[in-house]
Design an enzyme around this catalytic site. Structure first.
Site, mmCIF file in Angstrom:
data_model
loop_
_atom_site.group_PDB
_atom_site.id
_atom_site.type_symbol
_atom_site.label_atom_id
_atom_site.label_comp_id
_atom_site.label_asym_id
_atom_site.label_seq_id
_atom_site.Cartn_x
_atom_site.Cartn_y
_atom_site.Cartn_z
ATOM 1 C CG LEU A 46 -2.099 0.695 1.243
ATOM 2 C CD1 LEU A 46 -2.893 0.440 -0.025
ATOM 3 C CD2 LEU A 46 -2.936 0.307 2.512
ATOM 4 C CG ASP A 47 1.135 3.894 -3.461
ATOM 5 O OD1 ASP A 47 1.927 2.855 -3.698
ATOM 6 O OD2 ASP A 47 0.834 4.489 -4.343
#
Length: 306
Positions: free
Chosen positions: A38-39
């Protein structure tokens, strides 16, 4: 030995690797992995596996994901999100909600998506983002993805209408870049676009309702034990005592009810097999008239959180 899944509500600014590192300390083991990055700017569901549960992560990575997001129309950035420098601006004042919905509809279903150039995809052995940061103009190949749902909830004018913030929900196949969707929506409307907020609300069967913050997990480490995690993730098969014994030794047994049909268990999409006491024995794949173990989990008396 503690084994199971931990559903984390990842905080903004943390990398997925940061969260894994924190969980290693909380769980007291090095054997921790995650089921898809997840960024750093994003928040929400990050599925972690501890010890034996890391073997389930392979089957979680490829599941569908759901996100809530805000897309800003009127500006493009080098990273396709709010963390990158603005590289072009085009007023979105003339863009109607109807035009936005039409463009969204065109980006729904099976599409070819070019990933964001600032991504972790490797190009000749080097991450694309590293090449971009070194000044290289990176062109990535389009890849097929499926956008199951792309819902527009609100369109909010900002800066006297020069930019429009569009609140959306996206349900998509694994490998989809929401940043790239924001970019492509902006391109379709002639304004440019980028992502300003992203929250993952679901990974496969695991939802935000099950997620806990790192602060909560530091107080009480909530672990979804192996049998619960597998029951939610894949088709189930209940074994007799004799079948459970055979499988625990790696031997094959009679195929499941779905053998020979499109619903048959395969090595890539196995069935979770449970002993009469409810414990997870193995993952099974049907092969002709037999079911054979893909993975066997040794019996244990582990209790989540103990």
């Amino acid at each position: 030995m503690l084994s199971g899944l931990v559903i984390v509500d990842k905080p903004q600014g943390w990398t997925s690797h940061d969260v894994v590192g924190r969980m290693r300390r909380l769980a007291g083991t090095r054997k921790v992995g995650h089921a898809g990055t997840l960024d750093p700017m994003a928040t929400g569901v990050l599925v972690l596996g501890i010890n034996k549960a890391t073997r389930l992560l392979t089957y979680i990575v490829g599941t569908s994901k759901t996100y809530t997001a805000t897309i800003r129309l009127g500006e493009s950035t080098v990273t396709d999100d709010a963390e990158g420098e603005v590289v072009s601006s085009h007023s979105a004042a003339a863009v109607t909600e109807g035009a936005i919905r039409a463009a969204v509809a065109a980006l729904t279903g099976e599409i070819q998506q070019v990933p964001s150039s600032v991504s972790a995809i490797k190009v000749n052995g080097e991450r694309a983002y590293a090449r971009v940061r070194s000044g290289e103009d990176v062109k990535l190949a389009a890849r097929p993805v499926t956008i199951h749902r792309f819902d527009v909830h609100a369109v909010r004018p900002e800066r006297a209408g020069a930019v429009l913030d569009v609140d959306v929900t996206v349900e998509c196949s694994s490998g989809t870049y929401i940043r790239a969707l924001a970019r492509d929506l902006g391109e379709a409307l002639g304004t440019g676009g980028h992502l300003t907020a992203l929250r993952r609300t679901q990974v496969g069967p695991y939802t935000l309702d099950q997620a806990r913050t790192l602060e909560q997990l530091a107080e009480e480490l909530e672990v979804l034990e192996m049998s619960q995690a597998a029951r939610a993730l894949m088709p189930n098969r209940e074994l007799s005592e004799d079948e459970a014994t055979e499988i625990s030794f790696g031997r094959r047994i009679a195929a499941g009810a779905g053998a020979g049909t499109p619903e048959a268990a395969t090595a890539d999409n196995p069935a979770a097999a449970f002993a009469p006491d409810g414990s997870l024995v193995a993952l099974l794949a049907d092969a002709g008239g037999y079911a054979k173990p893909v993975l066997v989990f040794a019996p244990s008396n582990e209790q989540p959180g103990k």
